[in-house]
Design an enzyme around this catalytic site. Sequence first.
Site, PDB file in Angstrom:
ATOM      1  N   PHE A 100       0.868  -1.188   0.000  1.00 34.21           N
ATOM      2  CA  PHE A 100       0.000   0.000   0.000  1.00 34.21           C
ATOM      3  C   PHE A 100       0.895   1.225   0.000  1.00 34.21           C
ATOM      4  O   PHE A 100       1.776   1.355   0.866  1.00 34.21           O
ATOM      5  CB  PHE A 100      -0.905   0.000   1.230  1.00 34.21           C
ATOM      6  CG  PHE A 100      -1.873   1.155   1.287  1.00 34.21           C
ATOM      7  CD1 PHE A 100      -2.974   1.193   0.455  1.00 34.21           C
ATOM      8  CD2 PHE A 100      -1.679   2.202   2.186  1.00 34.21           C
ATOM      9  CE1 PHE A 100      -3.873   2.255   0.499  1.00 34.21           C
ATOM     10  CE2 PHE A 100      -2.565   3.260   2.244  1.00 34.21           C
ATOM     11  CZ  PHE A 100      -3.669   3.289   1.398  1.00 34.21           C
TER      12      PHE A 100
ATOM     13  N   THR B 209       2.552   7.202   1.793  1.00 36.11           N
ATOM     14  CA  THR B 209       3.559   8.144   2.289  1.00 36.11           C
ATOM     15  C   THR B 209       4.581   8.527   1.226  1.00 36.11           C
ATOM     16  O   THR B 209       4.998   7.696   0.416  1.00 36.11           O
ATOM     17  CB  THR B 209       4.282   7.534   3.501  1.00 36.11           C
ATOM     18  OG1 THR B 209       3.329   7.221   4.513  1.00 36.11           O
ATOM     19  CG2 THR B 209       5.310   8.497   4.066  1.00 36.11           C
ATOM     20  N   GLU B 210       4.968   9.790   1.262  1.00 38.21           N
ATOM     21  CA  GLU B 210       6.033  10.296   0.400  1.00 38.21           C
ATOM     22  C   GLU B 210       7.076  11.010   1.248  1.00 38.21           C
ATOM     23  O   GLU B 210       6.847  11.278   2.434  1.00 38.21           O
ATOM     24  CB  GLU B 210       5.467  11.239  -0.667  1.00 38.21           C
ATOM     25  CG  GLU B 210       4.456  10.565  -1.583  1.00 38.21           C
ATOM     26  CD  GLU B 210       3.933  11.492  -2.675  1.00 38.21           C
ATOM     27  OE1 GLU B 210       4.393  12.650  -2.742  1.00 38.21           O
ATOM     28  OE2 GLU B 210       3.065  11.048  -3.453  1.00 38.21           O
TER      29      GLU B 210
ATOM     30  N   GLU C  22       1.049   4.312  10.556  1.00 43.81           N
ATOM     31  CA  GLU C  22      -0.426   4.331  10.649  1.00 43.81           C
ATOM     32  C   GLU C  22      -0.919   5.578  11.382  1.00 43.81           C
ATOM     33  O   GLU C  22      -1.883   5.536  12.136  1.00 43.81           O
ATOM     34  CB  GLU C  22      -0.945   3.069  11.369  1.00 43.81           C
ATOM     35  CG  GLU C  22      -0.697   1.785  10.635  1.00 43.81           C
ATOM     36  CD  GLU C  22      -1.819   1.414   9.691  1.00 43.81           C
ATOM     37  OE1 GLU C  22      -2.898   2.008   9.764  1.00 43.81           O
ATOM     38  OE2 GLU C  22      -1.597   0.514   8.875  1.00 43.81           O
TER      39      GLU C  22
ATOM     40  N   THR D 148       1.138   9.080  13.147  1.00 44.61           N
ATOM     41  CA  THR D 148       1.954   9.304  14.331  1.00 44.61           C
ATOM     42  C   THR D 148       1.065   9.639  15.530  1.00 44.61           C
ATOM     43  O   THR D 148      -0.125   9.938  15.382  1.00 44.61           O
ATOM     44  CB  THR D 148       2.935  10.467  14.118  1.00 44.61           C
ATOM     45  OG1 THR D 148       2.167  11.665  13.887  1.00 44.61           O
ATOM     46  CG2 THR D 148       3.848  10.222  12.930  1.00 44.61           C
TER      47      THR D 148
END
Length: 384
Positions: free
Chosen positions: A125, A128-129, A368, A370
Amino acid sequence: MMDFELSEEQKMFRDQIRNFAETEIAPLVDEAEEKEVTPLQLFPMMGKLGYLGITYSEKYGGAEVDKITECILIEELNKVCAGIAGVVSTTHSGLGTRAINDYGTEEQKQRFLVPAIKGEKIAAFALTEADAGSDAIALRTRAVKDGDDYIINGSKMFISNGTFCDFVPVACYTTDPKEVKKRGQGISLIVVEKGMPGFSATKLKKSGNRSHETAQLYFEDVRVPKENLIGEEGKGLAQILTTLKSGRISYGARATGMAQAAYDLAFKYAHEREQFGKQIAKFQINTVKLVDMAMHIDIMRTMTYRAAWMYSQGMNCMKEACMLKIYATEKVQQLMLLALDLHGGYGYMREYAIERLWRDAKMLNLTEGTTPINYMAAARELGI
């Protein structure tokens, strides 16, 4: 009605998955951690036993169990190895397939979900970048229509299973962010498949969860057919939030399993180790540590099952999911330190399992969502 007793079926399932984890996964852990590789042979093995995608419909190979039963599986796997557990349960059976199950077409479910549940294909999945972590909707990956295809350009960071996945739902803007009226609109999830020209991955090294391979993904003019769009174009943010809600409850089970493993190790060591003529467990300061650990593990498990029950009942449990994620993943950090302290200097040595657990636990309050992000989400639910 509140019932804190597991059903006989759930107890039987717990015993089965516990036995599997101890006999099939535990022997693989040391080598997987040392070489920093995921034992991929577990996927078809767990698929045949029905341990992948257990909450999904029987029509697609799932078992249609409730969220509590899934949390039992997640807890037992994390007691043995958090890294491997994250690969097979949190990412593959959770984040990587949840949106396809909830929003995908029948054709997508047959192509991706069914083989994933069988363990024949592996999911990842990609959200995030490098510059879009907690502020996920600041992502820059774009998908531009070109006839019947999308052309994807961009990159993703910290992607579990990214080095070996067969498919990965990718969060990207299908509308120019400058043209959307409301922040977050125009995001879509599009499935990118292994072998598509322009799609590549680079393995990343981590302090903990070393058997849980993580990657940076690159998309350079990756041509993806429009049939790989999940749900309605531009509605990806809602799909992502639904996926994360389930995942945050799963993290409660992850933290509980890891904390239980740490307690079991500390309890055993404290009753074997002797100083000044008696077991160190008998020293009052250490007795307090063990009781404190047991107490908070009980709270973590209770919070997890409550949130899981609400989720299975279709109730709004975003607040509970966020609060669980905060409490469980922060508390497990403290419990790991207590367990390590009980081991003394040996706890810092790599040949002792508590050292790995201590390193692995840190990832839980970073992924998932912070801890600060979950506080913000809980505050919104509370109307603060």
